[in-house]
Design an enzyme around this catalytic site. Structure first.
Site, PDB file in Angstrom:
ATOM      1  N   LYS A   1       0.703  -0.999   0.053  1.00 12.36           N
ATOM      2  CA  LYS A   1       0.072   0.147   0.057  1.00 12.36           C
ATOM      3  C   LYS A   1       0.949   1.178  -0.038  1.00 12.36           C
ATOM      4  O   LYS A   1       1.774   1.471   0.655  1.00 12.36           O
ATOM      5  CB  LYS A   1      -0.935   0.004   1.299  1.00 12.36           C
ATOM      6  CG  LYS A   1      -1.935   0.956   1.500  1.00 12.36           C
ATOM      7  CD  LYS A   1      -3.051   0.672   0.730  1.00 12.36           C
ATOM      8  CE  LYS A   1      -4.043   1.700   0.444  1.00 12.36           C
ATOM      9  NZ  LYS A   1      -4.008   2.610  -0.302  1.00 12.36           N
TER      10      LYS A   1
ATOM     11  N   LYS B   1       5.493   2.163   8.488  1.00 14.43           N
ATOM     12  CA  LYS B   1       4.269   2.791   8.666  1.00 14.43           C
ATOM     13  C   LYS B   1       3.051   2.096   9.092  1.00 14.43           C
ATOM     14  O   LYS B   1       2.466   1.990   9.982  1.00 14.43           O
ATOM     15  CB  LYS B   1       4.047   3.949   7.815  1.00 14.43           C
ATOM     16  CG  LYS B   1       2.823   4.884   8.000  1.00 14.43           C
ATOM     17  CD  LYS B   1       2.615   5.825   6.922  1.00 14.43           C
ATOM     18  CE  LYS B   1       3.948   6.513   6.336  1.00 14.43           C
ATOM     19  NZ  LYS B   1       3.549   7.560   5.492  1.00 14.43           N
TER      20      LYS B   1
ATOM     21  N   LYS C   1       5.278   2.407  -2.987  1.00  7.50           N
ATOM     22  CA  LYS C   1       4.887   3.664  -3.481  1.00  7.50           C
ATOM     23  C   LYS C   1       5.352   3.729  -5.020  1.00  7.50           C
ATOM     24  O   LYS C   1       5.723   2.859  -5.622  1.00  7.50           O
ATOM     25  CB  LYS C   1       5.847   4.571  -2.777  1.00  7.50           C
ATOM     26  CG  LYS C   1       5.790   6.098  -2.530  1.00  7.50           C
ATOM     27  CD  LYS C   1       4.936   6.324  -1.424  1.00  7.50           C
ATOM     28  CE  LYS C   1       4.428   7.643  -1.428  1.00  7.50           C
ATOM     29  NZ  LYS C   1       4.000   8.089   0.040  1.00  7.50           N
TER      30      LYS C   1
ATOM     31  N   ASP D   1      -0.541  11.063  -3.231  1.00  4.78           N
ATOM     32  CA  ASP D   1       0.599  11.747  -2.432  1.00  4.78           C
ATOM     33  C   ASP D   1       0.820  13.068  -3.225  1.00  4.78           C
ATOM     34  O   ASP D   1      -0.049  13.578  -3.612  1.00  4.78           O
ATOM     35  CB  ASP D   1       1.820  10.682  -2.587  1.00  4.78           C
ATOM     36  CG  ASP D   1       3.087  11.047  -1.658  1.00  4.78           C
ATOM     37  OD1 ASP D   1       2.855  10.879  -0.522  1.00  4.78           O
ATOM     38  OD2 ASP D   1       4.066  11.561  -2.181  1.00  4.78           O
TER      39      ASP D   1
ATOM     40  N   THR E   1      -4.910  12.506   6.920  1.00  9.14           N
ATOM     41  CA  THR E   1      -3.375  12.502   7.063  1.00  9.14           C
ATOM     42  C   THR E   1      -3.127  13.734   8.327  1.00  9.14           C
ATOM     43  O   THR E   1      -2.432  13.273   9.364  1.00  9.14           O
ATOM     44  CB  THR E   1      -2.550  12.558   6.099  1.00  9.14           C
ATOM     45  OG1 THR E   1      -2.904  11.994   5.095  1.00  9.14           O
ATOM     46  CG2 THR E   1      -0.992  12.686   6.423  1.00  9.14           C
TER      47      THR E   1
ATOM     48  N   ASN F   1      -2.219  19.433   0.609  1.00 10.08           N
ATOM     49  CA  ASN F   1      -3.373  18.504   1.288  1.00 10.08           C
ATOM     50  C   ASN F   1      -3.094  18.344   2.967  1.00 10.08           C
ATOM     51  O   ASN F   1      -3.993  18.568   3.644  1.00 10.08           O
ATOM     52  CB  ASN F   1      -3.066  17.132   0.438  1.00 10.08           C
ATOM     53  CG  ASN F   1      -4.224  16.266   1.092  1.00 10.08           C
ATOM     54  OD1 ASN F   1      -5.154  16.433   1.907  1.00 10.08           O
ATOM     55  ND2 ASN F   1      -4.203  14.834   0.857  1.00 10.08           N
TER      56      ASN F   1
ATOM     57  N   SER G   1      -7.222   5.184   4.319  1.00  7.05           N
ATOM     58  CA  SER G   1      -6.963   4.348   3.015  1.00  7.05           C
ATOM     59  C   SER G   1      -7.657   2.914   3.460  1.00  7.05           C
ATOM     60  O   SER G   1      -8.305   2.204   2.651  1.00  7.05           O
ATOM     61  CB  SER G   1      -5.757   4.220   2.386  1.00  7.05           C
ATOM     62  OG  SER G   1      -5.669   5.563   1.386  1.00  7.05           O
TER      63      SER G   1
HETATM   64  N1  LIG Z   1      -1.258  13.251   1.012  1.00  5.18           N
HETATM   65  C1  LIG Z   1      -1.365  12.254   1.917  1.00  5.18           C
HETATM   66  O1  LIG Z   1      -2.407  11.406   2.238  1.00  5.18           O
HETATM   67  C2  LIG Z   1      -0.203  11.974   2.631  1.00  5.18           C
HETATM   68  C3  LIG Z   1       1.133  12.795   2.513  1.00  5.18           C
HETATM   69  N2  LIG Z   1       2.301  12.477   3.054  1.00  5.18           N
HETATM   70  C4  LIG Z   1       3.475  13.352   2.806  1.00  5.18           C
HETATM   71  O2  LIG Z   1       3.079  14.578   3.314  1.00  5.18           O
HETATM   72  C5  LIG Z   1       3.888  15.678   2.537  1.00  5.18           C
HETATM   73  C6  LIG Z   1       2.918  16.553   1.743  1.00  5.18           C
HETATM   74  O3  LIG Z   1       2.096  16.085   0.742  1.00  5.18           O
HETATM   75  P1  LIG Z   1       0.736  16.491   0.321  1.00  5.18           P
HETATM   76  O4  LIG Z   1       0.299  17.736   1.263  1.00  5.18           O
HETATM   77  O5  LIG Z   1      -0.281  15.312   0.067  1.00  5.18           O
HETATM   78  O6  LIG Z   1       1.296  17.064  -0.856  1.00  5.18           O
HETATM   79  P2  LIG Z   1       0.672  18.412  -1.864  1.00  5.18           P
HETATM   80  O7  LIG Z   1       1.292  18.352  -3.018  1.00  5.18           O
HETATM   81  O8  LIG Z   1      -0.764  18.492  -1.458  1.00  5.18           O
HETATM   82  O9  LIG Z   1       1.527  19.651  -1.271  1.00  5.18           O
HETATM   83  C7  LIG Z   1       2.933  19.682  -1.065  1.00  5.18           C
HETATM   84  C8  LIG Z   1       2.991  21.218  -0.460  1.00  5.18           C
HETATM   85  O10 LIG Z   1       4.611  21.366  -0.040  1.00  5.18           O
HETATM   86  C9  LIG Z   1       4.819  22.461  -0.654  1.00  5.18           C
HETATM   87  N3  LIG Z   1       6.413  22.571  -0.887  1.00  5.18           N
HETATM   88  C10 LIG Z   1       7.037  21.874  -1.911  1.00  5.18           C
HETATM   89  N4  LIG Z   1       8.247  21.969  -1.946  1.00  5.18           N
HETATM   90  C11 LIG Z   1       8.496  22.876  -0.710  1.00  5.18           C
HETATM   91  C12 LIG Z   1       9.547  23.363  -0.008  1.00  5.18           C
HETATM   92  N5  LIG Z   1      10.865  23.135  -0.370  1.00  5.18           N
HETATM   93  N6  LIG Z   1       9.446  24.195   1.093  1.00  5.18           N
HETATM   94  C13 LIG Z   1       8.040  24.345   1.387  1.00  5.18           C
HETATM   95  N7  LIG Z   1       6.916  23.859   0.960  1.00  5.18           N
HETATM   96  C14 LIG Z   1       7.108  23.204  -0.193  1.00  5.18           C
HETATM   97  C15 LIG Z   1       4.147  22.828  -1.793  1.00  5.18           C
HETATM   98  O11 LIG Z   1       3.903  23.989  -2.574  1.00  5.18           O
HETATM   99  C16 LIG Z   1       2.649  22.327  -1.190  1.00  5.18           C
HETATM  100  O12 LIG Z   1       2.145  23.215  -0.572  1.00  5.18           O
HETATM  101  C17 LIG Z   1       4.672  14.720   1.465  1.00  5.18           C
HETATM  102  O13 LIG Z   1       5.975  14.299   2.229  1.00  5.18           O
HETATM  103  C18 LIG Z   1       3.840  13.423   1.463  1.00  5.18           C
HETATM  104  O14 LIG Z   1       4.425  12.229   1.244  1.00  5.18           O
HETATM  105  C19 LIG Z   1       2.063  11.423   4.210  1.00  5.18           C
HETATM  106  C20 LIG Z   1       1.014  10.768   4.321  1.00  5.18           C
HETATM  107  C21 LIG Z   1       0.005  10.862   3.497  1.00  5.18           C
HETATM  108  O1  LIG Z   2      -3.075   6.220   1.791  1.00  9.31           O
HETATM  109  C1  LIG Z   2      -2.271   5.617   1.338  1.00  9.31           C
HETATM  110  O2  LIG Z   2      -2.396   4.507   1.082  1.00  9.31           O
HETATM  111  C2  LIG Z   2      -0.816   5.767   1.268  1.00  9.31           C
HETATM  112  C3  LIG Z   2      -0.494   7.206   1.810  1.00  9.31           C
HETATM  113  C4  LIG Z   2       0.772   7.540   1.832  1.00  9.31           C
HETATM  114  O3  LIG Z   2       1.532   7.511   0.660  1.00  9.31           O
HETATM  115  C5  LIG Z   2       1.607   8.003   2.810  1.00  9.31           C
HETATM  116  O4  LIG Z   2       1.153   7.752   3.952  1.00  9.31           O
HETATM  117  O5  LIG Z   2       2.950   8.196   2.645  1.00  9.31           O
END
Ligand SMILES: NC(=O)C1=CN([C@@H]2O[C@H](COP(=O)(O)OP(=O)(O)OC[C@H]3O[C@@H](n4cnc5c(N)ncnc54)[C@H](O)[C@@H]3O)[C@@H](O)[C@H]2O)C=CC1
Ligand SMILES: O=C(O)CCC(=O)C(=O)O
Length: 427
Positions: A68, A92, A104, A144, A188, A219, A356
């Site tokens: 996953k 995780k 991933k 992601d 998250t 997100n 999820s």
């Molecule tokens: N979406 C999910 O359900 C999950 C996400 N994550 C992790 O959380 C982190 C963010 O994911 P999302 O919010 O989904 O992505 P997203 O694409 O929605 O948002 C990423 C954010 O980070 C900003 N960003 C990128 N580079 C940057 C930098 N150098 N400095 C400051 N801001 C920067 C972008 O402008 C954006 O606001 C990632 O590491 C992802 O793997 C972890 C678990 C689940």
């Molecule tokens: O919701 C999922 O299955 C995976 C979320 C994810 O990519 C993460 O936790 O980094």
């Protein structure tokens, strides 16, 4: 030669092994991925030209269940990054006791440069390329960085077309209309909120006296900012890839979110003073945000943000990793010497994959839960696993990160031993 991201990720395993009773065989099994796939995805662009994108999917380990993990669209995606993210997913899912292994995926692309139709063709092309590698009992993708519900909708539709039947459980994070779960989009952030709320009394802190800086306003970054500010924490700084804003009195987070949603641009929040009746604020860079003197720093963007180079400049008391891999092992050591506690990604951001899992269960049973049921179950799980990891850290006098790995490794080791030696193709 410099250390790869996967070399760095593997150091976490080495640190934890010393504290777990685990066989050499089990350790050996966990050192490398089960399967890695690199694909070329040809996409017809709107101007008629053909462009080929590189895509990846790594299934790291499936000893505890189907693999996953999310799919990332970002120009820097490569095999080393995807393999590391799949490794983290394995630990995780075990840390929060989900019946999943870790995987991933990603595509090396800047999705902001594509039209909506190009993005849809790329998303469908990616699934077409990995279709034999995935499935509800095999490997289940999700969103992601820079992927979302809409993209998951295209992807699950493509997979169902290939299989010639509806396969909602093959991908999570889908739109509700296609079998998605209520609560997945904010899960998250909400999971991280439950972790912080569980630990706050143990750290002798109170919400109103707790200042927070958040790097990344996507997100998960926007969701945690919203939850914390509504609960009374003082969110003093937020940023995205272009920069950020800071005010010691605390930002008006709901206004920032609604402004960002209406303009589709966070940058406008700090570039146009006219919108900033929000409160007086200072524009800051991402580097400056990381160095703020706050109680809690939340990296919620990308990996490798706090490293050997800048770790000694961090002044926050606690770091809650919502991003995957934002603190390097070298930085961990420096932060520890400075008395800064790091709460690790494999616990803090596990709320997303937990919901999820709930989505997958709902798809397989055909019975859908209410938002109250989702959030209650998420809370139960996040609180219980946080307290278990806290106890391990206390008992063994180790960091929360090593404790989380010890916790996960114990569960992984049980699964490896339960399978017996046949899994190793004995002589
Ligand atoms: N979406 C999910 O359900 C999950 C996400 N994550 C992790 O959380 C982190 C963010 O994911 P999302 O919010 O989904 O992505 P997203 O694409 O929605 O948002 C990423 C954010 O980070 C900003 N960003 C990128 N580079 C940057 C930098 N150098 N400095 C400051 N801001 C920067 C972008 O402008 C954006 O606001 C990632 O590491 C992802 O793997 C972890 C678990 C689940
Ligand atoms: O919701 C999922 O299955 C995976 C979320 C994810 O990519 C993460 O936790 O980094």
């Amino acid at each position: 030669m410099s250390e790869s991201l996967f070399d760095q990720a593997s150091i976490r395993l080495a640190d934890a092994i010393a504290h777990v009773n685990i066989s050499e065989d089990a350790i050996e099994r966990l050192k490398s991925p089960k399967a890695s796939l690199q694909v070329s995805i040809p996409v017809r662009m709107d101007d008629g030209t053909l462009k080929v994108f590189q895509g990846y999917r790594v299934r790291y380990n499936d000893l505890r269940g189907p693999t996953k993990g999310g799919i990332r669209f970002h120009p820097n995606v490569n095999m080393d990054e995807v393999q590391s993210l799949a490794f983290w997913m394995t630990f995780k899912c075990a840390a929060v006791n989900l019946p999943f292994g870790g995987a991933k995926g990603g595509v090396a692309v800047d999705p902001k440069q594509l039209s909506k139709f190009e993005l849809e063709r790329l998303s469908r092309g990616y699934i077409d390329a990995i279709a034999d590698f995935m499935g509800a009992d095999v490997d289940i993708p999700a969103p992601d960085v820079q992927t979302n519900q809409t993209i998951m909708g295209w992807m699950v539709d493509e997979y169902s077309n290939i299989q010639r039947r509806l396969c909602p459980a093959a991908i999570t994070g889908k739109p509700l209309a296609m079998g998605g779960s209520v609560g997945r989009e904010t899960a998250t952030g909400l999971g991280a909120f439950f972790v912080i709320e569980t630990l706050l009394p143990l750290l002798n802190k109170q919400r109103e006296q707790t200042t927070v800086a958040i790097q990344g306003f996507g997100n998960v970054g926007a969701a945690i900012a919203d939850l914390l500010s509504k609960a009374g924490y003082k969110v003093v700084a937020v940023s995205d890839s272009k920069g950020g804003i800071y005010t010691p009195q605390g930002l008006d987070v709901p206004s920032i979110i609604s402004y960002k949603n209406s303009t589709r641009s966070f940058q406008a929040v700090y570039c146009q003073d006219s919108v900033c009746n929000l409160v007086e604020h200072t524009k800051i860079t991402n580097e400056e945000l990381l160095k703020l003197d706050v109680d809690i720093l939340i990296p919620a963007a990308l990996e490798n943000q706090i490293k050997e180079l800048n770790a000694h400049q961090i002044r926050a008391k606690y770091i809650f990793e919502i991003a995957n891999g934002p603190v390097t092992p070298a930085a961990d050591r420096i932060l520890e010497q400075q008395g800064i506690m790091v709460f690790p990604d494999i616990l803090v951001n596990a709320g997303g994959v937990t919901v999820s899992y709930f989505e997958w269960v709902q798809n397989r049973s055909g019975f859908y839960w209410t938002i109250e049921e989702i959030n209650d179950r998420l809370k139960q799980s996040m609180v219980a696993e946080t307290l278990r990891i806290w106890k391990i850290a206390e008992q063994k006098q180790i960091s929360m990160r090593t404790a989380a790995y010890v916790h996960a490794l114990t569960r992984l080791s049980e699964a490896i031993e339960a399978k017996g030696t046949r899994a190793y193709y004995a002589q």
